[in-house]
Design an enzyme around this catalytic site. Structure first.
Site, PDB file in Angstrom:
ATOM      1  N   GLY A 156       5.020  -0.807  -9.213  1.00 36.05           N
ATOM      2  CA  GLY A 156       5.510  -0.663  -7.834  1.00 36.05           C
ATOM      3  C   GLY A 156       6.993  -0.972  -7.748  1.00 36.05           C
ATOM      4  O   GLY A 156       7.462  -1.608  -6.794  1.00 36.05           O
ATOM      5  N   ARG A 199       6.657   7.556  -7.342  1.00 38.51           N
ATOM      6  CA  ARG A 199       7.792   8.384  -6.902  1.00 38.51           C
ATOM      7  C   ARG A 199       8.861   8.423  -7.991  1.00 38.51           C
ATOM      8  O   ARG A 199       9.657   7.492  -8.130  1.00 38.51           O
ATOM      9  CB  ARG A 199       8.353   7.841  -5.581  1.00 38.51           C
ATOM     10  CG  ARG A 199       7.431   8.130  -4.398  1.00 38.51           C
ATOM     11  CD  ARG A 199       7.833   7.406  -3.151  1.00 38.51           C
ATOM     12  NE  ARG A 199       7.509   5.981  -3.203  1.00 38.51           N
ATOM     13  CZ  ARG A 199       7.747   5.125  -2.214  1.00 38.51           C
ATOM     14  NH1 ARG A 199       8.299   5.543  -1.097  1.00 38.51           N
ATOM     15  NH2 ARG A 199       7.415   3.855  -2.337  1.00 38.51           N
ATOM     16  N   ASN A 202       2.517  -5.834  -9.206  1.00 38.05           N
ATOM     17  CA  ASN A 202       3.006  -5.855  -7.825  1.00 38.05           C
ATOM     18  C   ASN A 202       2.508  -4.664  -6.996  1.00 38.05           C
ATOM     19  O   ASN A 202       2.364  -4.778  -5.778  1.00 38.05           O
ATOM     20  CB  ASN A 202       4.547  -5.864  -7.874  1.00 38.05           C
ATOM     21  CG  ASN A 202       5.170  -5.460  -6.566  1.00 38.05           C
ATOM     22  OD1 ASN A 202       5.223  -6.250  -5.623  1.00 38.05           O
ATOM     23  ND2 ASN A 202       5.652  -4.210  -6.494  1.00 38.05           N
ATOM     24  N   SER A 218      -1.055 -12.656  -1.787  1.00 37.12           N
ATOM     25  CA  SER A 218      -0.537 -12.672  -0.408  1.00 37.12           C
ATOM     26  C   SER A 218      -1.104 -13.879   0.310  1.00 37.12           C
ATOM     27  O   SER A 218      -2.154 -14.419  -0.079  1.00 37.12           O
ATOM     28  CB  SER A 218      -0.991 -11.411   0.331  1.00 37.12           C
ATOM     29  OG  SER A 218      -0.669 -11.476   1.708  1.00 37.12           O
ATOM     30  N   TYR A 250      -8.032  -5.513   3.611  1.00 35.56           N
ATOM     31  CA  TYR A 250      -6.789  -5.889   2.920  1.00 35.56           C
ATOM     32  C   TYR A 250      -6.894  -7.346   2.459  1.00 35.56           C
ATOM     33  O   TYR A 250      -6.567  -7.665   1.299  1.00 35.56           O
ATOM     34  CB  TYR A 250      -5.560  -5.691   3.821  1.00 35.56           C
ATOM     35  CG  TYR A 250      -4.285  -6.146   3.134  1.00 35.56           C
ATOM     36  CD1 TYR A 250      -3.801  -5.462   2.022  1.00 35.56           C
ATOM     37  CD2 TYR A 250      -3.587  -7.269   3.567  1.00 35.56           C
ATOM     38  CE1 TYR A 250      -2.638  -5.895   1.360  1.00 35.56           C
ATOM     39  CE2 TYR A 250      -2.429  -7.695   2.920  1.00 35.56           C
ATOM     40  CZ  TYR A 250      -1.961  -7.012   1.814  1.00 35.56           C
ATOM     41  OH  TYR A 250      -0.830  -7.442   1.162  1.00 35.56           O
ATOM     42  N   VAL A 299       7.213 -10.263   4.498  1.00 36.33           N
ATOM     43  CA  VAL A 299       8.406  -9.786   3.787  1.00 36.33           C
ATOM     44  C   VAL A 299       8.745  -8.405   4.356  1.00 36.33           C
ATOM     45  O   VAL A 299       7.878  -7.518   4.374  1.00 36.33           O
ATOM     46  CB  VAL A 299       8.139  -9.627   2.268  1.00 36.33           C
ATOM     47  CG1 VAL A 299       9.447  -9.386   1.526  1.00 36.33           C
ATOM     48  CG2 VAL A 299       7.389 -10.826   1.698  1.00 36.33           C
ATOM     49  N   THR A 336       9.703  -4.989   4.058  1.00 40.09           N
ATOM     50  CA  THR A 336       9.782  -3.924   3.038  1.00 40.09           C
ATOM     51  C   THR A 336       9.210  -2.662   3.686  1.00 40.09           C
ATOM     52  O   THR A 336       9.072  -2.607   4.910  1.00 40.09           O
ATOM     53  CB  THR A 336       8.919  -4.286   1.805  1.00 40.09           C
ATOM     54  OG1 THR A 336       7.559  -4.368   2.245  1.00 40.09           O
ATOM     55  CG2 THR A 336       9.338  -5.609   1.167  1.00 40.09           C
ATOM     56  N   GLU A 337       8.792  -1.715   2.869  1.00 40.67           N
ATOM     57  CA  GLU A 337       8.113  -0.538   3.431  1.00 40.67           C
ATOM     58  C   GLU A 337       6.628  -0.815   3.705  1.00 40.67           C
ATOM     59  O   GLU A 337       5.882   0.088   4.112  1.00 40.67           O
ATOM     60  CB  GLU A 337       8.261   0.651   2.465  1.00 40.67           C
ATOM     61  CG  GLU A 337       9.706   1.119   2.361  1.00 40.67           C
ATOM     62  CD  GLU A 337       9.918   2.198   1.312  1.00 40.67           C
ATOM     63  OE1 GLU A 337       8.936   2.801   0.839  1.00 40.67           O
ATOM     64  OE2 GLU A 337      11.089   2.428   0.954  1.00 40.67           O
TER      65      GLU A 337
HETATM   66  P1  NDP Z   1       6.298  -1.501  -0.477  1.00 35.93           P
HETATM   67  O1  NDP Z   1       5.492  -0.527   0.301  1.00 35.93           O
HETATM   68  O2  NDP Z   1       7.748  -1.598  -0.205  1.00 35.93           O
HETATM   69  O3  NDP Z   1       6.086  -1.257  -2.054  1.00 35.93           O
HETATM   70  C1  NDP Z   1       4.820  -0.960  -2.588  1.00 35.93           C
HETATM   71  C2  NDP Z   1       4.989  -0.502  -4.024  1.00 35.93           C
HETATM   72  O4  NDP Z   1       3.686  -0.282  -4.583  1.00 35.93           O
HETATM   73  C3  NDP Z   1       5.771   0.791  -4.131  1.00 35.93           C
HETATM   74  O5  NDP Z   1       6.680   0.707  -5.198  1.00 35.93           O
HETATM   75  C4  NDP Z   1       4.709   1.821  -4.429  1.00 35.93           C
HETATM   76  O6  NDP Z   1       5.224   2.838  -5.282  1.00 35.93           O
HETATM   77  C5  NDP Z   1       3.666   0.994  -5.200  1.00 35.93           C
HETATM   78  N1  NDP Z   1       2.350   1.596  -5.099  1.00 35.93           N
HETATM   79  C6  NDP Z   1       1.585   1.713  -3.996  1.00 35.93           C
HETATM   80  N2  NDP Z   1       0.474   2.400  -4.265  1.00 35.93           N
HETATM   81  C7  NDP Z   1       0.542   2.743  -5.585  1.00 35.93           C
HETATM   82  C8  NDP Z   1      -0.301   3.476  -6.446  1.00 35.93           C
HETATM   83  N3  NDP Z   1      -1.462   4.016  -6.036  1.00 35.93           N
HETATM   84  N4  NDP Z   1       0.069   3.628  -7.739  1.00 35.93           N
HETATM   85  C9  NDP Z   1       1.236   3.117  -8.176  1.00 35.93           C
HETATM   86  N5  NDP Z   1       2.073   2.398  -7.410  1.00 35.93           N
HETATM   87  C10 NDP Z   1       1.736   2.233  -6.116  1.00 35.93           C
HETATM   88  O7  NDP Z   1       5.599  -2.917  -0.219  1.00 35.93           O
HETATM   89  P2  NDP Z   1       5.912  -4.405  -0.785  1.00 35.93           P
HETATM   90  O8  NDP Z   1       7.052  -4.400  -1.722  1.00 35.93           O
HETATM   91  O9  NDP Z   1       5.954  -5.295   0.381  1.00 35.93           O
HETATM   92  O10 NDP Z   1       4.543  -4.687  -1.553  1.00 35.93           O
HETATM   93  C11 NDP Z   1       4.469  -5.089  -2.905  1.00 35.93           C
HETATM   94  C12 NDP Z   1       3.294  -6.035  -3.076  1.00 35.93           C
HETATM   95  O11 NDP Z   1       3.514  -7.207  -2.296  1.00 35.93           O
HETATM   96  C13 NDP Z   1       1.946  -5.476  -2.627  1.00 35.93           C
HETATM   97  O12 NDP Z   1       0.966  -5.856  -3.572  1.00 35.93           O
HETATM   98  C14 NDP Z   1       1.713  -6.143  -1.290  1.00 35.93           C
HETATM   99  O13 NDP Z   1       0.358  -6.259  -0.979  1.00 35.93           O
HETATM  100  C15 NDP Z   1       2.350  -7.501  -1.555  1.00 35.93           C
HETATM  101  N6  NDP Z   1       2.712  -8.288  -0.396  1.00 35.93           N
HETATM  102  C16 NDP Z   1       3.595  -7.793   0.531  1.00 35.93           C
HETATM  103  C17 NDP Z   1       3.936  -8.573   1.622  1.00 35.93           C
HETATM  104  C18 NDP Z   1       4.841  -8.089   2.704  1.00 35.93           C
HETATM  105  O14 NDP Z   1       4.863  -8.697   3.803  1.00 35.93           O
HETATM  106  N7  NDP Z   1       5.642  -7.049   2.497  1.00 35.93           N
HETATM  107  C19 NDP Z   1       3.424  -9.937   1.780  1.00 35.93           C
HETATM  108  C20 NDP Z   1       2.492 -10.339   0.755  1.00 35.93           C
HETATM  109  C21 NDP Z   1       2.181  -9.545  -0.300  1.00 35.93           C
HETATM  110  P3  NDP Z   1       4.949   4.412  -5.141  1.00 35.93           P
HETATM  111  O15 NDP Z   1       4.643   4.676  -3.695  1.00 35.93           O
HETATM  112  O16 NDP Z   1       6.211   5.041  -5.621  1.00 35.93           O
HETATM  113  O17 NDP Z   1       3.806   4.635  -6.047  1.00 35.93           O
HETATM  114  C1  8X3 Z   2       1.220  -8.958   3.498  1.00 35.39           C
HETATM  115  C2  8X3 Z   2       1.404 -10.038   4.495  1.00 35.39           C
HETATM  116  O1  8X3 Z   2       0.487 -11.040   6.659  1.00 35.39           O
HETATM  117  O2  8X3 Z   2       0.776  -8.641   6.586  1.00 35.39           O
HETATM  118  O3  8X3 Z   2       0.296  -9.317   2.533  1.00 35.39           O
HETATM  119  O4  8X3 Z   2      -0.995  -9.667   5.356  1.00 35.39           O
HETATM  120  S1  8X3 Z   2       0.353  -9.835   5.833  1.00 35.39           S
END
Ligand code: NDP
Ligand code: 8X3
Length: 249
Positions: A9, A35, A84, A137, A150, A183, A185-186
């Site tokens: 990711g 991507r 990740n 998370s 989730y 966090v 992010t997207e």
């Molecule tokens: P983003 O959406 O910014 O990034 C998600 C990443 O995961 C992308 O690079 C995407 O790449 C990759 N991904 C998603 N699905 C697939 C797939 N099927 N195969 C390969 N790669 C995949 O989100 P975050 O950076 O926030 O999320 C990263 C991690 O952090 C996740 O596990 C999320 O659950 C966790 N998290 C996030 C929090 C938040 O508040 N943002 C809080 C706690 C945990 P691509 O689409 O190019 O495949």
């Molecule tokens: C991402 C954080 O609070 O949206 O894991 O579940 S929350």
């Protein structure tokens, strides 16, 4: 070749920031995601170390295995794996949930993490060393309304991380879990299926964590002495006290 870190990711958010932070620590980077154009951009942006990209969907068991098998010899001695890749899909009560969202979350966040780990582990076992960092998370610690599946996927990451740590301790492989709160992010754009306005409201009225905050923590974890393992860290914005308590102005 310097020490090697594989980050799943790496095309967005926490994974992308982590690839950049570990490159600054001198790790050669294997960056993965679906991507390919984003993988190429990242490869161009990181200039201090070699970057190898692998494009695959973590849900596709054969693709994961083929991608890791395809690594050239000099890229096979992986020291750090950051599991990740993942997302939330939807925010619905159990009675209103969509089966395709449930499949996506369990297939990506849980089974995808397992497939990548299964493919990379033999490379670490052969070296009798390595460090696996799973991104869980706060949702893997507390269930919140409409978070059901989730949260289940992240509770699974918590259980898998604990199990991995027990099973791998005798192999010289450290297992750590990073559990972030909110966090920016997207993540919310994906959860709300491209609704940017709704996604933005999640991060309004307080200062959320940035992807770089999580990347800093991961860089710190992997640079501890060999005898130290930061096994589990819950990292929250200062304005967040629990999964549901956020002090908004
Ligand atoms: P983003 O959406 O910014 O990034 C998600 C990443 O995961 C992308 O690079 C995407 O790449 C990759 N991904 C998603 N699905 C697939 C797939 N099927 N195969 C390969 N790669 C995949 O989100 P975050 O950076 O926030 O999320 C990263 C991690 O952090 C996740 O596990 C999320 O659950 C966790 N998290 C996030 C929090 C938040 O508040 N943002 C809080 C706690 C945990 P691509 O689409 O190019 O495949
Ligand atoms: C991402 C954080 O609070 O949206 O894991 O579940 S929350």
């Amino acid at each position: 070749m310097s020490r090697i870190a594989l980050v799943t990711g790496a095309t967005s958010g926490i994974g992308r920031a982590t690839a950049i932070a570990l490159a600054k620590q001198g790790y050669s980077i294997i960056a993965t995601g679906r991507r390919s154009e984003r993988l190429q951009e990242l490869q161009q942006q990181i200039t201090e170390v070699p970057v190898h990209t692998l494009q695959f969907d973590v849900r596709d068991r054969a693709a994961v295995s083929e991608a890791i098998s395809s690594l050239p010899t000099e890229w096979r001695a992986i020291d750090v794996l950051v599991n990740n890749a993942g997302n939330a899909h939807g925010l619905s009560s159990i009675q209103n949930g969509a089966l395709e969202d449930w499949d996506a979350m369990l297939d990506i966040n849980v089974k995808g993490l397992l497939y990548v780990t299964h493919a990379v582990l033999p490379l670490m076992l052969a070296q009798k060393k390595g460090h696996i960092i799973n991104i869980g998370s706060i949702a893997g610690k507390e269930v919140y309304a409409n978070g059901n599946v989730y949260c289940a996927s992240k509770f699974a990451v918590d259980a898998i991380s604990k199990g991995m740590r027990i099973d791998l301790v005798q192999e010289g492989i450290k297992v750590s879990e990073v559990n972030p709160g909110l966090v920016e992010t997207e993540f919310s754009e994906v959860r709300f299926k491209g609704d940017k306005a709704r996604a933005a409201t999640v991060y309004q009225g307080y200062e959320p964590l940035r992807a770089e905050d999580i990347a800093d923590l991961i860089a710190f974890m992997v640079t501890r002495p060999a005898h130290v393992n930061l096994a589990e860290v819950l990292i929250l914005p200062a304005a967040q006290a629990s999964a549901t308590v956020v002090h908004k102005q």
